[in-house]
Design a protein around this motif. Sequence first.
Motif, short mmCIF file in Angstrom:
data_model
loop_
_atom_site.label_atom_id
_atom_site.label_comp_id
_atom_site.label_asym_id
_atom_site.label_seq_id
_atom_site.Cartn_x
_atom_site.Cartn_y
_atom_site.Cartn_z
N HIS A 141 21.02 46.56 49.91
CA HIS A 141 19.76 46.41 50.67
C HIS A 141 19.87 46.93 52.10
O HIS A 141 18.96 46.73 52.91
CB HIS A 141 19.34 44.94 50.69
CG HIS A 141 20.41 44.04 51.27
ND1 HIS A 141 21.42 43.51 50.48
CD2 HIS A 141 20.65 43.62 52.53
CE1 HIS A 141 22.23 42.78 51.26
NE2 HIS A 141 21.77 42.83 52.50
N THR A 142 20.99 47.60 52.45
CA THR A 142 21.17 48.04 53.84
C THR A 142 20.13 49.10 54.22
O THR A 142 19.94 50.09 53.52
CB THR A 142 22.58 48.64 54.06
OG1 THR A 142 23.56 47.63 53.82
CG2 THR A 142 22.75 49.14 55.50
N LYS A 143 19.45 48.83 55.34
CA LYS A 143 18.61 49.86 55.96
C LYS A 143 19.32 50.23 57.25
O LYS A 143 19.26 49.49 58.24
CB LYS A 143 17.22 49.29 56.29
CG LYS A 143 16.33 49.07 55.07
CD LYS A 143 14.91 48.71 55.52
CE LYS A 143 13.91 48.74 54.39
NZ LYS A 143 14.18 47.71 53.36
N THR B 187 15.89 56.92 55.37
CA THR B 187 15.17 56.42 54.19
C THR B 187 15.41 57.34 52.99
O THR B 187 15.71 56.89 51.88
CB THR B 187 13.65 56.34 54.49
OG1 THR B 187 13.47 55.51 55.63
CG2 THR B 187 12.89 55.75 53.32
N ASP C 65 17.80 49.93 60.70
CA ASP C 65 17.48 48.59 61.21
C ASP C 65 18.76 47.95 61.75
O ASP C 65 19.75 47.80 61.02
CB ASP C 65 16.89 47.75 60.07
CG ASP C 65 16.59 46.32 60.51
OD1 ASP C 65 15.50 46.10 61.05
OD2 ASP C 65 17.46 45.45 60.34
N TYR C 66 18.75 47.56 63.01
CA TYR C 66 19.97 47.07 63.67
C TYR C 66 20.60 45.89 62.92
O TYR C 66 21.80 45.91 62.61
CB TYR C 66 19.68 46.68 65.13
CG TYR C 66 20.83 45.94 65.77
CD1 TYR C 66 22.00 46.61 66.13
CD2 TYR C 66 20.77 44.56 66.00
CE1 TYR C 66 23.08 45.93 66.68
CE2 TYR C 66 21.83 43.88 66.55
CZ TYR C 66 22.98 44.56 66.89
OH TYR C 66 24.05 43.88 67.43
N ASP C 67 19.83 44.87 62.60
CA ASP C 67 20.41 43.68 61.94
C ASP C 67 20.95 44.01 60.56
O ASP C 67 22.02 43.52 60.17
CB ASP C 67 19.36 42.56 61.85
CG ASP C 67 19.02 41.98 63.22
OD1 ASP C 67 19.93 41.90 64.06
OD2 ASP C 67 17.84 41.65 63.45
N SER C 68 20.24 44.84 59.84
CA SER C 68 20.67 45.24 58.50
C SER C 68 21.96 46.04 58.57
O SER C 68 22.90 45.84 57.79
CB SER C 68 19.56 46.05 57.83
OG SER C 68 19.95 46.46 56.55
N ARG C 69 22.02 46.95 59.54
CA ARG C 69 23.23 47.78 59.72
C ARG C 69 24.41 46.92 60.12
O ARG C 69 25.53 47.09 59.64
CB ARG C 69 22.94 48.85 60.77
CG ARG C 69 24.01 49.90 60.92
CD ARG C 69 23.57 51.07 61.79
NE ARG C 69 23.44 50.76 63.20
CZ ARG C 69 22.31 50.62 63.86
NH1 ARG C 69 21.15 50.75 63.24
NH2 ARG C 69 22.29 50.34 65.16
N GLU D 251 24.99 43.86 59.41
CA GLU D 251 25.46 43.08 58.28
C GLU D 251 26.51 43.90 57.48
O GLU D 251 27.56 43.39 57.09
CB GLU D 251 24.28 42.70 57.38
CG GLU D 251 24.64 41.73 56.27
CD GLU D 251 23.52 41.53 55.26
OE1 GLU D 251 23.78 40.86 54.25
OE2 GLU D 251 22.40 42.06 55.46
N TRP D 252 26.20 45.19 57.30
CA TRP D 252 27.15 46.07 56.61
C TRP D 252 28.41 46.28 57.45
O TRP D 252 29.54 46.21 56.95
CB TRP D 252 26.47 47.41 56.28
CG TRP D 252 27.41 48.49 55.82
CD1 TRP D 252 28.50 48.33 54.99
CD2 TRP D 252 27.37 49.89 56.15
NE1 TRP D 252 29.12 49.55 54.79
CE2 TRP D 252 28.44 50.52 55.49
CE3 TRP D 252 26.51 50.66 56.94
CZ2 TRP D 252 28.69 51.90 55.60
CZ3 TRP D 252 26.75 52.03 57.03
CH2 TRP D 252 27.83 52.63 56.38
N SER E 163 18.90 56.94 51.64
CA SER E 163 19.14 55.71 50.87
C SER E 163 18.81 55.90 49.39
O SER E 163 19.31 55.18 48.54
CB SER E 163 18.34 54.54 51.46
OG SER E 163 16.95 54.75 51.27
#
Length: 369
Positions: A308-310, A255, A313-317, A319-320, A258
């Motif tokens: 917006h990548t966190k 966090t 967070d698995y799904d967010s990561r 996506e990147w 980021s």
Amino acid sequence: MGSLDWEGNTNTTENSCKTAQCDCLTFWEIQQQEALIRISNLKDKRKNLHKLEPGYEARARRIASVYAKIYLEKEKHGNKDLIGRYYWMGLGAFASKTVAAIFKHGLTAWGYKWIPLGVIRDPVHTFAKGNLWLFMDIAPWHYAWSMSSTSFNQCRIQRDVSKFTHIKEEVINVPWSSCLPIIKHLKSTPEIKSAFEYLPKIENVFKKKNESRQNRFKLSSKNLFDHLMVVAIQEQRNILQELVWKDWKVQAQATLQSYTKLPDSTLVLSSDYGVDAVKPDRHGEYKGRHKDVLDKLPESVYSEPLAHTKVQDYDSRMEWIQKAAEKYHTLMLSDTGRPFLEKELAIIAGWGNSKADFIVGKDSNDGKI
């Protein structure tokens, strides 16, 4: 045990080879020992005594080197006609290099050496744990397939570190081995099954002598990408989410990062640590050793986290990672991009003997020296 030393379990006497039939567990122990050797320094050849490389950056460089060599078919049982089949390994090499760069970064080193706060220091160790145990999982699967895809298929479901007999002690002595129950003792997963089911299809195309290399990649494009993404799920969800990203200190650090953007987590698809080596300057011009090639490529060779990548967070990561993989894929399918990436992978492949240039203390490596 508080030591990084371990003894190999294979015969080192020259010219004393015998043909032997081994069972499935032994087959997996051979691959696991092979992986351990790559990240260790030989202390005594006669006793087959090794010491795990203690430096986090040096070890991440070695792991990147193994991944690059597996991609380039320069590892044991590699097949030069099939360069590229282990598609994830090319991207994995650049990713482990990024981890090495983060370990090298002043803030990481500084926070790790001088700030005694666990919240600063512990995430460094957690990243080292993830880098190490992801390698311990993924490299042996690939070694096994290269040695014998038939044995791989016969033995896949029998890989289980808790049932090892010959090198169980050695594996348990690896730092953070207490994580093994969390990652199911490196047993097969649906993702591993699926990832390696793509390989015969890819290999059949790559073996076509009448097709140019460019066409082989184009014909295998979907299978290569799907294979890569399934391996990415294996490493990101089954290993790293469990070992790294569930840790609250890592989440806090992520966090903070980021906002500060330090250390930089941009994935650079070259052997360079810093993104500046592959980014145009403010006049839109490229400088440095890549200046004549970068503007001829179909894509830029770096991938920053999305706005917006966190990463925790698995799904967010994912996506990147998907976006980064698509960029890698576009480059690999291009007659200019692929030679660029493979030349950079050949440089990384040469990092196999990296060593820490400072004394690594006992607060690293799970307390082992």
